[in-house]
Design a protein around this motif. Sequence first.
Motif, PDB file in Angstrom:
ATOM      1  N   LEU A 150      66.693 -11.773 -35.028  1.00 14.86           N
ATOM      2  CA  LEU A 150      66.337 -12.875 -34.147  1.00 14.86           C
ATOM      3  C   LEU A 150      65.969 -12.259 -32.807  1.00 14.86           C
ATOM      4  CD1 LEU A 150      66.038 -15.867 -33.463  1.00 14.86           C
ATOM      5  CD2 LEU A 150      68.439 -15.891 -32.782  1.00 14.86           C
ATOM      6  N   VAL A 151      64.675 -12.243 -32.527  1.00 10.68           N
ATOM      7  CA  VAL A 151      64.165 -11.656 -31.289  1.00 10.68           C
ATOM      8  C   VAL A 151      63.494 -12.781 -30.512  1.00 10.68           C
ATOM      9  CG1 VAL A 151      62.744  -9.859 -30.254  1.00 10.68           C
ATOM     10  CG2 VAL A 151      63.727  -9.509 -32.532  1.00 10.68           C
ATOM     11  N   GLY A 152      64.119 -13.229 -29.441  1.00 11.98           N
ATOM     12  CA  GLY A 152      63.547 -14.343 -28.705  1.00 11.98           C
ATOM     13  C   GLY A 152      64.359 -14.664 -27.482  1.00 11.98           C
ATOM     14  N   GLY A 153      63.971 -15.743 -26.829  1.00  7.37           N
ATOM     15  CA  GLY A 153      64.611 -16.162 -25.593  1.00  7.37           C
ATOM     16  C   GLY A 153      63.565 -16.392 -24.527  1.00  7.37           C
ATOM     17  N   CYS A 154      63.990 -16.327 -23.279  1.00 12.63           N
ATOM     18  CA  CYS A 154      63.077 -16.558 -22.150  1.00 12.63           C
ATOM     19  C   CYS A 154      62.282 -15.295 -21.836  1.00 12.63           C
ATOM     20  CB  CYS A 154      63.859 -16.938 -20.897  1.00 12.63           C
ATOM     21  SG  CYS A 154      64.988 -18.310 -21.074  1.00 12.63           S
ATOM     22  N   ASP A 155      60.993 -15.477 -21.549  1.00  8.77           N
ATOM     23  CA  ASP A 155      60.202 -14.359 -21.057  1.00  8.77           C
ATOM     24  C   ASP A 155      60.295 -14.325 -19.534  1.00  8.77           C
ATOM     25  OD1 ASP A 155      58.629 -12.123 -21.227  1.00  8.77           O
ATOM     26  OD2 ASP A 155      56.818 -13.152 -21.873  1.00  8.77           O
ATOM     27  N   GLY A 156      59.766 -13.292 -18.941  1.00  9.85           N
ATOM     28  CA  GLY A 156      59.796 -13.157 -17.489  1.00  9.85           C
ATOM     29  C   GLY A 156      58.880 -12.040 -17.035  1.00  9.85           C
ATOM     30  N   LEU A 160      67.332  -0.065 -32.712  1.00  7.68           N
ATOM     31  CA  LEU A 160      67.060  -0.269 -34.139  1.00  7.68           C
ATOM     32  C   LEU A 160      67.958   0.599 -35.004  1.00  7.68           C
ATOM     33  CD1 LEU A 160      63.183  -0.656 -34.292  1.00  7.68           C
ATOM     34  CD2 LEU A 160      64.852  -2.197 -35.340  1.00  7.68           C
ATOM     35  N   LYS A 161      68.136   1.814 -34.595  1.00  6.39           N
ATOM     36  CA  LYS A 161      69.003   2.729 -35.351  1.00  6.39           C
ATOM     37  C   LYS A 161      70.419   2.183 -35.427  1.00  6.39           C
ATOM     38  CE  LYS A 161      70.530   7.561 -35.545  1.00  6.39           C
ATOM     39  NZ  LYS A 161      70.450   8.905 -34.891  1.00  6.39           N
ATOM     40  N   LYS A 162      70.903   1.666 -34.294  1.00  9.70           N
ATOM     41  CA  LYS A 162      72.264   1.125 -34.245  1.00  9.70           C
ATOM     42  C   LYS A 162      72.392  -0.144 -35.084  1.00  9.70           C
ATOM     43  CE  LYS A 162      73.522  -0.811 -30.357  1.00  9.70           C
ATOM     44  NZ  LYS A 162      73.988  -0.986 -28.954  1.00  9.70           N
ATOM     45  N   LEU A 163      71.417  -1.046 -34.975  1.00 13.60           N
ATOM     46  CA  LEU A 163      71.493  -2.315 -35.680  1.00 13.60           C
ATOM     47  C   LEU A 163      71.338  -2.152 -37.189  1.00 13.60           C
ATOM     48  CD1 LEU A 163      69.366  -4.516 -33.243  1.00 13.60           C
ATOM     49  CD2 LEU A 163      71.855  -4.516 -33.486  1.00 13.60           C
ATOM     50  N   LEU A 167      76.301 -10.582 -42.133  1.00 19.66           N
ATOM     51  CA  LEU A 167      74.932 -10.670 -42.636  1.00 19.66           C
ATOM     52  C   LEU A 167      74.080  -9.518 -42.112  1.00 19.66           C
ATOM     53  CD1 LEU A 167      74.164 -14.472 -42.081  1.00 19.66           C
ATOM     54  CD2 LEU A 167      74.343 -13.336 -44.305  1.00 19.66           C
ATOM     55  N   PRO A 168      72.989  -9.183 -42.818  1.00 17.25           N
ATOM     56  CA  PRO A 168      72.017  -8.234 -42.275  1.00 17.25           C
ATOM     57  C   PRO A 168      71.139  -8.954 -41.250  1.00 17.25           C
ATOM     58  CG  PRO A 168      71.273  -8.979 -44.419  1.00 17.25           C
ATOM     59  CD  PRO A 168      72.633  -9.586 -44.206  1.00 17.25           C
ATOM     60  N   LEU A 169      71.779  -9.422 -40.188  1.00 15.66           N
ATOM     61  CA  LEU A 169      71.126 -10.237 -39.162  1.00 15.66           C
ATOM     62  C   LEU A 169      71.538  -9.728 -37.790  1.00 15.66           C
ATOM     63  CD1 LEU A 169      69.663 -12.812 -38.050  1.00 15.66           C
ATOM     64  CD2 LEU A 169      71.829 -14.042 -38.420  1.00 15.66           C
ATOM     65  N   SER A 170      70.550  -9.470 -36.938  1.00 16.78           N
ATOM     66  CA  SER A 170      70.827  -8.963 -35.600  1.00 16.78           C
ATOM     67  C   SER A 170      70.175  -9.858 -34.550  1.00 16.78           C
ATOM     68  CB  SER A 170      70.293  -7.534 -35.445  1.00 16.78           C
ATOM     69  OG  SER A 170      70.899  -6.670 -36.378  1.00 16.78           O
ATOM     70  N   PHE A 171      70.874 -10.028 -33.428  1.00 15.18           N
ATOM     71  CA  PHE A 171      70.389 -10.852 -32.323  1.00 15.18           C
ATOM     72  C   PHE A 171      69.954  -9.947 -31.174  1.00 15.18           C
ATOM     73  CE2 PHE A 171      73.061 -13.540 -34.829  1.00 15.18           C
ATOM     74  CZ  PHE A 171      72.562 -14.828 -34.697  1.00 15.18           C
ATOM     75  N   VAL A 172      68.670 -10.004 -30.842  1.00 16.97           N
ATOM     76  CA  VAL A 172      68.115  -9.217 -29.741  1.00 16.97           C
ATOM     77  C   VAL A 172      67.455 -10.216 -28.794  1.00 16.97           C
ATOM     78  CG1 VAL A 172      66.600  -7.307 -29.100  1.00 16.97           C
ATOM     79  CG2 VAL A 172      67.708  -7.325 -31.350  1.00 16.97           C
ATOM     80  N   LEU A 173      68.145 -10.554 -27.719  1.00 15.96           N
ATOM     81  CA  LEU A 173      67.757 -11.699 -26.902  1.00 15.96           C
ATOM     82  C   LEU A 173      67.253 -11.290 -25.518  1.00 15.96           C
ATOM     83  CD1 LEU A 173      70.771 -14.055 -27.715  1.00 15.96           C
ATOM     84  CD2 LEU A 173      68.629 -13.785 -28.975  1.00 15.96           C
ATOM     85  N   SER A 174      66.285 -12.058 -25.043  1.00 19.66           N
ATOM     86  CA  SER A 174      65.828 -11.925 -23.661  1.00 19.66           C
ATOM     87  C   SER A 174      66.234 -13.192 -22.919  1.00 19.66           C
ATOM     88  CB  SER A 174      64.311 -11.742 -23.609  1.00 19.66           C
ATOM     89  OG  SER A 174      63.636 -12.800 -24.273  1.00 19.66           O
ATOM     90  N   TRP A 175      66.561 -13.061 -21.658  1.00 21.60           N
ATOM     91  CA  TRP A 175      66.984 -14.239 -20.908  1.00 21.60           C
ATOM     92  C   TRP A 175      66.255 -14.264 -19.578  1.00 21.60           C
ATOM     93  CZ3 TRP A 175      69.892 -15.342 -16.385  1.00 21.60           C
ATOM     94  CH2 TRP A 175      70.252 -14.223 -15.631  1.00 21.60           C
ATOM     95  N   ILE A 229      79.749 -15.037 -32.709  1.00 22.60           N
ATOM     96  CA  ILE A 229      78.716 -14.062 -33.068  1.00 22.60           C
ATOM     97  C   ILE A 229      78.864 -12.824 -32.188  1.00 22.60           C
ATOM     98  CG2 ILE A 229      76.230 -13.662 -33.132  1.00 22.60           C
ATOM     99  CD1 ILE A 229      76.103 -16.335 -34.436  1.00 22.60           C
ATOM    100  N   LYS A 230      78.852 -11.668 -32.816  1.00 21.22           N
ATOM    101  CA  LYS A 230      79.089 -10.413 -32.105  1.00 21.22           C
ATOM    102  C   LYS A 230      77.861  -9.504 -32.158  1.00 21.22           C
ATOM    103  CE  LYS A 230      84.080 -10.506 -32.976  1.00 21.22           C
ATOM    104  NZ  LYS A 230      85.250  -9.779 -33.509  1.00 21.22           N
ATOM    105  N   ASN A 231      77.941  -8.448 -31.351  1.00 15.26           N
ATOM    106  CA  ASN A 231      76.916  -7.386 -31.327  1.00 15.26           C
ATOM    107  C   ASN A 231      75.552  -7.882 -30.857  1.00 15.26           C
ATOM    108  OD1 ASN A 231      78.619  -5.229 -32.472  1.00 15.26           O
ATOM    109  ND2 ASN A 231      78.597  -6.530 -34.302  1.00 15.26           N
ATOM    110  N   ILE A 232      75.550  -8.870 -29.952  1.00 11.40           N
ATOM    111  CA  ILE A 232      74.294  -9.349 -29.374  1.00 11.40           C
ATOM    112  C   ILE A 232      73.785  -8.327 -28.372  1.00 11.40           C
ATOM    113  CG2 ILE A 232      73.252 -11.150 -27.935  1.00 11.40           C
ATOM    114  CD1 ILE A 232      75.417 -13.063 -29.028  1.00 11.40           C
ATOM    115  N   LEU A 233      72.483  -8.022 -28.458  1.00  8.72           N
ATOM    116  CA  LEU A 233      71.832  -7.195 -27.448  1.00  8.72           C
ATOM    117  C   LEU A 233      71.105  -8.114 -26.482  1.00  8.72           C
ATOM    118  CD1 LEU A 233      70.345  -4.228 -29.537  1.00  8.72           C
ATOM    119  CD2 LEU A 233      72.482  -4.315 -28.248  1.00  8.72           C
ATOM    120  N   LEU A 234      71.315  -7.918 -25.185  1.00  3.30           N
ATOM    121  CA  LEU A 234      70.786  -8.819 -24.171  1.00  3.30           C
ATOM    122  C   LEU A 234      70.010  -8.034 -23.123  1.00  3.30           C
ATOM    123  CD1 LEU A 234      70.788 -11.775 -23.117  1.00  3.30           C
ATOM    124  CD2 LEU A 234      72.859 -11.193 -21.825  1.00  3.30           C
ATOM    125  N   GLY A 235      68.863  -8.576 -22.722  1.00  6.32           N
ATOM    126  CA  GLY A 235      68.067  -7.887 -21.716  1.00  6.32           C
ATOM    127  C   GLY A 235      67.077  -8.826 -21.053  1.00  6.32           C
TER     128      GLY A 235
END
Length: 529
Positions: A380-386, A523-526, A461-469, A486-492
């Motif tokens: 899941l790659v999404g969120g607010c752009d900026g 990617l390697k970590k996820l 699950l084989p599901l990763s959250f990579v979010l932009s805010w 939900i754990k292991n969220i990457l935020l930026g």
Amino acid sequence: MFCFQCEQTAMCSGCTGHAGVCGKTADTAKLQDELTGALIGLARSVDGNANRPTASTDEAMLAGLFTTITNVNFNNQTVQDMIDRILAEKRKLVPDCTTCGSPCSRNDDYDMNKVWNADADIRSLKSLILFGLRGMSAYAYHAMVLGYSDREVNDFFYRALFAVGYDYEMKDLLPLVLETGEANLKCMALLDKANTETYGTPVPTTVPLTVEKGPFIVITGHDLHDLKLLLEQTKGKGIHIYTHGEMLPAHAYPELKKYPHLKGNFGTAWQNQQKEFANIPAPILFTTNCLMPPKASYQDRVFTTEVVSFPNVQHIGEDKDFTPVIEKALELGGYKEDQPFTGINGGHEVTTGFGHGTVLSVADKVVAAVKAGQISHFFLVGGCDGAKPGRNYYTDFVKQTPKDSIILTLACGKYRFNDLDLGTVAGLPRIMDMGQCNDAYSAIQVAVALAQAFGCGVNELPLSFVLSWYEQKAVCILLTLLHLGIKNILLGPSLPAFISPNVLNYLVEHYKIAPISTPEADLKKLLAK
């Protein structure tokens, strides 16, 4: 002024001085703080009062919170009008307060400087709650416009606002942070119901980026109701309608798709609007955030509605008569010939409409593909752009994902990569646009359904959250994910300035939340989990 509620805040610490990075002046920031203090005063008048909030009280409360979201309102007069409206609602609840001979002060408005100057951890937790409420208010407001409301959710707004103005300790505020996420989940479910029952279940739809010759209007924001009204009022007038930004997912709703003059999508994410709107021969209608201060070159072509407001820009009021917008479109005439535009990666079309209704309808196919080894991972790659440098990370990340993985996306962060052609996997498109930011609810529903199908937890699950805010809607969605465990969220691209070191350590320890690094390392970590 002091403001640190959005991702682009100055020096990653807070906007001070005469203006914020977003363009908000110190005067406007002060008034928005006064508005927030008045909202807390309203919540105080609700607490323990036999006079319960009415529909008018709820509407004012939601509109007031909505007004304080980043890039919604830059107009001092309309912010002051909202303050007056909140005070009037409070007087209805406590009509004798101003004449009381023994003032108790329990219904007083609140001085927000008490939060901004509080202990760092208290300030951090109260900010998480307040900014989460602001983001959630937009979802509740959109649902309310369509005739849907939830008494339990609205009551939570008052209770949480009361808490922001109360001398709670960390042990009292931490549970309320997660409860804000729980309330937002209910709120997103309410808006999902409102949208689908009003406009139908979204279906996958390919949307062209070419603007056809002739008069046209660009509509931006999130309010599908405003789009529907505009489509109705432009029927048979020879005017084409193009969505922009977070309005793109509207093309997937059957009740909106049926209008043949809803033609396509113009432009990309909100932060590019000053460049993209500069020379188009058409008016632009702003329905919600994100509004950037219009440049002089196109200010006379900008129209606002609902709580969106900017000085010297024409506002469409509660009557929703879009005649001035229509007349401007006919006056400008549009392009003489079709104008092909592209996304930021050169694509000429984008696809949307992969809400939970669509994805879950092929859940058996998805599960079978995972079990057969055809699909290796979901991102899941999404969120607010900026506009801040570093957001190309999300484009590079998606480009480097394995060819047998699927990218779920939503909100305006998708504009970094939604025009890429990544092909298919197991007969499914590799990029699935689930909709607006509030359609994080769809992503959650899909994740829960997959976990049930595989007999495991979402974190397994084989599901990763990579979010932009960027702003407060992303905050309430993050709180919802934390509420769900939900754990292991990457935020930026950077962590929120309002998160204190101690609160950050708590999130890292309990939820393994982490900042993005590089696409390769992440990617390697996820993929190793």
